[in-house]
Design an enzyme around this catalytic site. Sequence first.
Site, PDB file in Angstrom:
ATOM      1  N   GLY A 212       9.874  10.912  58.666  1.00  0.00           N
ATOM      2  CA  GLY A 212       9.859   9.787  57.738  1.00  0.00           C
ATOM      3  C   GLY A 212      10.868   8.746  58.211  1.00  0.00           C
TER       4      GLY A 212
ATOM      5  CG  ASN B 292       6.196  14.517  60.738  1.00  0.00           C
ATOM      6  OD1 ASN B 292       6.935  14.567  59.754  1.00  0.00           O
ATOM      7  ND2 ASN B 292       5.095  13.780  60.759  1.00  0.00           N
TER       8      ASN B 292
ATOM      9  CD  GLU C 252       5.905  -2.369  45.935  1.00  0.00           C
ATOM     10  OE1 GLU C 252       5.946  -1.249  46.487  1.00  0.00           O
ATOM     11  OE2 GLU C 252       6.318  -3.419  46.471  1.00  0.00           O
TER      12      GLU C 252
END
Lengths: 397, 397
Positions: free
Chosen positions: B13, B38, B170
């Site tokens: 991230g 990841n 948002e």
Amino acid sequence: MSRVPRIVILGAGYGGVVTSLRLQKLLNYNEADVTLVNKHDYHYITTHLHMPAAGTDKPDNARVNISSLIDEFKVDFVKSTVVQIRPGEKKVILEDGTLSYDYLVIGLGGEPETFGIPGLKEYAMTIRSINSVRHIREHIEYQFARFKQEPDRKELLTFVVGGAGFSGIEFVGELADRIPELCKEFDVDPALVHIYNIEAAPTALPGFDPELVEYAMRLLTDKGVTFKIATAIKECTPEGVLIAGDEFIKAGTVIWTGGIRGNHLLEDAGFETMRGRIKVDEFLRAPGYDNIFVTGDCSLVMNPEGRPYPPTAQIATQQGENCAFNLVASIRGNALKEFAFVNRGTVASLGKGEAIGIVGTKKMKGGTAALMKKVIDMRYLYTIGGLPLVVRKGKLR
Amino acid sequence: MSRVPRIVILGAGYGGVVTSLRLQKLLNYNEADVTLVNKHDYHYITTHLHMPAAGTDKPDNARVNISSLIDEFKVDFVKSTVVQIRPGEKKVILEDGTLSYDYLVIGLGGEPETFGIPGLKEYAMTIRSINSVRHIREHIEYQFARFKQEPDRKELLTFVVGGAGFSGIEFVGELADRIPELCKEFDVDPALVHIYNIEAAPTALPGFDPELVEYAMRLLTDKGVTFKIATAIKECTPEGVLIAGDEFIKAGTVIWTGGIRGNHLLEDAGFETMRGRIKVDEFLRAPGYDNIFVTGDCSLVMNPEGRPYPPTAQIATQQGENCAFNLVASIRGNALKEFAFVNRGTVASLGKGEAIGIVGTKKMKGGTAALMKKVIDMRYLYTIGGLPLVVRKGKLR
């Protein structure tokens, strides 16, 4: 009778649209009132629905606004759903009104025939309208999205198509083309996806040339389709299908293409029907009614050997022309014309750039047949909308 | 110790990627082995996920392949899922192997915080990954397709967004922009669609400037959003949500944006946590471990007033830089640097061309704020991938 006769046309499918367009041309000014009734304000091109259903084309490329087809000075259009036909009273009941007629054309289309197989009606989807193909397309995409969230549920990536007739074969051809795109879009290993095409008859495309059927099956098998021919679906559940031999195929998606019967409104109205269809006379009239004509999936027409013609866009279009002629002849008191189907050939697409077909006695496959399919699609567009429509919608592939 | 120290970074991230990229620059040849672990082979831009979730942008615009970010001669990449951290043994257990480390960076991201509200975990979707936003987008589209097949089920067109913090606001901004497009695509009357944004706190965007909050709410209300502020969700079911006042809102879609907690692996590993997060020391280290650094949603950093900073991309990015510096300092035996968050401003988008924001003491709204949001997005792309990445992914709107 001093007022002009009233013609009501139910359904703007192939039969209804072509009848309307031909009437526009044939009728003199004020010779009849023509009203076309349809559930949607658009006509859809049923033979093209397998593409938007699989997601290989946009739904809008399979429909045309009725207002852009008909001349509203000559044909009235009513957007409504037919609820009941009352032939005795010469009335049609709509969900929001009533129409009286002197002449009626029934072109309401068909309904899926599930042959009483339990669960098919409830849990299988069918390719039959713009709404249904958008539903199928979104359902398919949704399965890929869900699988990435629940990777143990491999059945989400299994797609069962019931029926390997024309609709089934054309749809699996598109689906096989679409799968690699979806795998890319959703990061899914293509090896996890399974397409089954299941057919109860002893062959795919029953009645079609065996050499071409073999070509089609080999090609689709290479594209990743698993055929189960001579295998009946015994039951459909929310989890998949049970097939002959008591094998259960878990699947997130079941599409049924196995058959079409006539609209249930025909039986409700008291007409004698076979598989929901009215066996029309030689002039396409419902038996016992000189003023009711029937086209397309609602009609049953026998071939010279006494077997019913399969319901196709081709026959419906020809019926529309005959129907319009006979309506005008009836109004003018002239002799009606017998309906005679002219087989102009049959082509089934197998996905991008591939098809099989027979035109006359000539067998075609591969690119030639795919081109022929395009020509047939364009010819129809030209029939209903002339060159402008061919240009607008003609890039069907 | 003759072998070079081994640094393992968990999670790609904001924190993990920036740590990796800074280490690439700061470390000398053969000074340390760096391995980045990841789950996916891509990094995703969390602050952009509200757009592909609503369907206003493609998911691919919110992710970058890790191989195109890191220098594989300097950082090893392992695509795997972390199953367990064993700080006592200096080991990390992966689903398909084990990694030993001398230094560990934990940047595994957060998990939805549902505050024990029954059913949220099971029946609400959350905006947290590429897979989850593809799921949300497809789910939304699917509701429109289903509604056209089952027009009596009006609840299919009701969308509930739980939480009116930054993510919630948002997302509803994008959703309100997307609805008219979907209505057009599926022939749905926009008046049938309902968007609810439900927030338990006494205001939307708690802690933000009240004048800007009012601007945002007015704008979103005009776009068709119904706010229910100071209204807790009491339960989520497959049919919708039960809210304070015992009102039940039937909805085909519930999206939960109400909170984030730390990764459950931290608690499992025996770290002391608050809301699943490790309260790090001034150098971003886990208490009691000189060799374990924590970034992003897994870390808890207090502001000078003694209250936790909200977890944002901005703080995670700054932590990544600090973390890389301190890792190198630790290896070289130099003094570590205290982490100090520098607030470079906060902007929340409200859909196309609209946003609100505060940079320094300056309040912004409308087009200016929307432009600022773009600048922030591009600055981040520049940080991780330089100009080529800005050019490739920079047209974020």
